[in-house]
Scaffold this motif. Sequence first.
Motif, PDB file in Angstrom:
ATOM      1  N   VAL A  99      -6.680 -36.151 -28.415  1.00  0.00           N
ATOM      2  CA  VAL A  99      -5.990 -37.034 -27.462  1.00  0.00           C
ATOM      3  C   VAL A  99      -6.961 -37.518 -26.394  1.00  0.00           C
ATOM      4  CG1 VAL A  99      -4.193 -37.150 -25.698  1.00  0.00           C
ATOM      5  CG2 VAL A  99      -3.729 -36.007 -27.872  1.00  0.00           C
ATOM      6  N   VAL A 100      -7.756 -36.601 -25.840  1.00  0.00           N
ATOM      7  CA  VAL A 100      -8.699 -36.967 -24.772  1.00  0.00           C
ATOM      8  C   VAL A 100      -9.775 -37.907 -25.300  1.00  0.00           C
ATOM      9  CG1 VAL A 100     -10.419 -36.065 -23.148  1.00  0.00           C
ATOM     10  CG2 VAL A 100      -8.258 -34.859 -23.478  1.00  0.00           C
ATOM     11  N   TRP A 101     -10.272 -37.670 -26.497  1.00  0.00           N
ATOM     12  CA  TRP A 101     -11.265 -38.579 -27.082  1.00  0.00           C
ATOM     13  C   TRP A 101     -10.685 -39.979 -27.294  1.00  0.00           C
ATOM     14  CZ3 TRP A 101     -12.525 -34.267 -31.116  1.00  0.00           C
ATOM     15  CH2 TRP A 101     -13.418 -33.353 -30.548  1.00  0.00           C
ATOM     16  N   CYS A 102      -9.435 -40.026 -27.739  1.00  0.00           N
ATOM     17  CA  CYS A 102      -8.778 -41.336 -27.906  1.00  0.00           C
ATOM     18  C   CYS A 102      -8.711 -42.057 -26.567  1.00  0.00           C
ATOM     19  CB  CYS A 102      -7.375 -41.154 -28.478  1.00  0.00           C
ATOM     20  SG  CYS A 102      -7.321 -40.743 -30.248  1.00  0.00           S
ATOM     21  N   MET A 103      -8.360 -41.320 -25.520  1.00  0.00           N
ATOM     22  CA  MET A 103      -8.321 -41.907 -24.189  1.00  0.00           C
ATOM     23  C   MET A 103      -9.690 -42.445 -23.795  1.00  0.00           C
ATOM     24  SD  MET A 103      -6.127 -38.860 -22.387  1.00  0.00           S
ATOM     25  CE  MET A 103      -6.658 -39.352 -20.748  1.00  0.00           C
ATOM     26  N   ALA A 104     -10.733 -41.645 -24.065  1.00  0.00           N
ATOM     27  CA  ALA A 104     -12.080 -41.989 -23.612  1.00  0.00           C
ATOM     28  C   ALA A 104     -12.629 -43.240 -24.294  1.00  0.00           C
ATOM     29  CB  ALA A 104     -13.028 -40.810 -23.841  1.00  0.00           C
ATOM     30  N   VAL A 105     -12.264 -43.468 -25.554  1.00  0.00           N
ATOM     31  CA  VAL A 105     -12.777 -44.656 -26.253  1.00  0.00           C
ATOM     32  C   VAL A 105     -11.945 -45.898 -25.947  1.00  0.00           C
ATOM     33  CG1 VAL A 105     -13.805 -43.327 -28.125  1.00  0.00           C
ATOM     34  CG2 VAL A 105     -11.469 -44.201 -28.377  1.00  0.00           C
ATOM     35  N   GLY A 106     -10.806 -45.733 -25.254  1.00  0.00           N
ATOM     36  CA  GLY A 106     -10.031 -46.888 -24.827  1.00  0.00           C
ATOM     37  C   GLY A 106      -8.722 -47.123 -25.546  1.00  0.00           C
ATOM     38  N   ILE A 107      -8.208 -46.108 -26.247  1.00  0.00           N
ATOM     39  CA  ILE A 107      -6.924 -46.250 -26.956  1.00  0.00           C
ATOM     40  C   ILE A 107      -5.787 -46.013 -25.961  1.00  0.00           C
ATOM     41  CG2 ILE A 107      -5.457 -45.239 -28.756  1.00  0.00           C
ATOM     42  CD1 ILE A 107      -8.132 -44.594 -30.241  1.00  0.00           C
ATOM     43  N   SER A 108      -4.823 -46.920 -25.945  1.00  0.00           N
ATOM     44  CA  SER A 108      -3.780 -46.911 -24.908  1.00  0.00           C
ATOM     45  C   SER A 108      -2.620 -45.963 -25.213  1.00  0.00           C
ATOM     46  CB  SER A 108      -3.230 -48.323 -24.704  1.00  0.00           C
ATOM     47  OG  SER A 108      -4.255 -49.208 -24.310  1.00  0.00           O
ATOM     48  N   TYR A 109      -2.287 -45.783 -26.497  1.00  0.00           N
ATOM     49  CA  TYR A 109      -1.121 -44.971 -26.862  1.00  0.00           C
ATOM     50  C   TYR A 109      -1.516 -43.965 -27.940  1.00  0.00           C
ATOM     51  CZ  TYR A 109       1.449 -48.738 -24.541  1.00  0.00           C
ATOM     52  OH  TYR A 109       1.907 -49.659 -23.627  1.00  0.00           O
ATOM     53  N   VAL A 110      -1.090 -42.724 -27.746  1.00  0.00           N
ATOM     54  CA  VAL A 110      -1.337 -41.666 -28.732  1.00  0.00           C
ATOM     55  C   VAL A 110      -0.024 -40.928 -28.949  1.00  0.00           C
ATOM     56  CG1 VAL A 110      -2.668 -39.616 -29.338  1.00  0.00           C
ATOM     57  CG2 VAL A 110      -3.706 -41.394 -27.908  1.00  0.00           C
TER      58      VAL A 110
END
Length: 274
Positions: A99-110
């Motif tokens: 989840v945190v990696w998704c946030m860091a690369v710029g993904i808005s929704y997980v």
Amino acid sequence: MAILYEVAWRFLHALLHLQRALFTWFRVHIWRWKRTLVGILLPLALGFHNQKKTALVGKRISRRVRWSADGRTLEKLPRHVGLLNTEEEIHYTDIANLVVWCMAVGISYVSVYDNQGVFRRNNSRLMEEILRQQQELLGMDSSKYTVEFLKNGIDKQEHQVLSCQSVVKVLSPDDGQLSIVQAAQQLCKAVERKERTSKDINVTVLDSLLRETKNIPDPDLVLKFGPVESTLGFLPWHIRLTEIISLPSHMDVSYDDLFGALQLYASCEQRLGK
């Protein structure tokens, strides 16, 4: 004999004074040596600690910069990524890392899903782990990556933030087939009450009804973890156009595993029925 006793007593008295003097001398000098040693070693220890702290902060910054840059290098970045776990054993730290990696690369929704509803029942534990890993992986810069947790049903905020860059949604089978059944029942009741006619019921109406309680877009990419070749009821209505990529396991998953999947998604040509 009296003279011998007096000499012996004076000798013992002198030894006692000598012992006291030596004890005082050693105590004073040992204290001075100790203070000198502390004066020499303490700056070295603090310097080593600061070096370690600086290295850790530098490592976090370099990782964050890399992750952010990786997201910008992709031809297309999914807006919404679903994490579908089909494994019986669950490692919350590994899911939180994803989840945190998704946030860091710029993904808005997980969205996070398992067909047994384990994540739903342990929603608070997962949220706490995500916030912990956010601080661990991003450090002081974690405040720039705010996260909003959505509850079930009407999507009320579990953790309200003022400026939200990423939204995390915990899903269970109740959000899939059951929501379709409930929407169909709602339409039937509307026809029964003569609020609608049978001719009004079509795919568009059902779709709009299903989206009334979903404030997040359809998943662009679903990462399926585990050997099961099935989506196990993960939002069947919302993944008609979703790319699904399988990974062996979520346990000990690395950032490179995630980024490899994102690269694969970016290279996919989606014809959207054409």
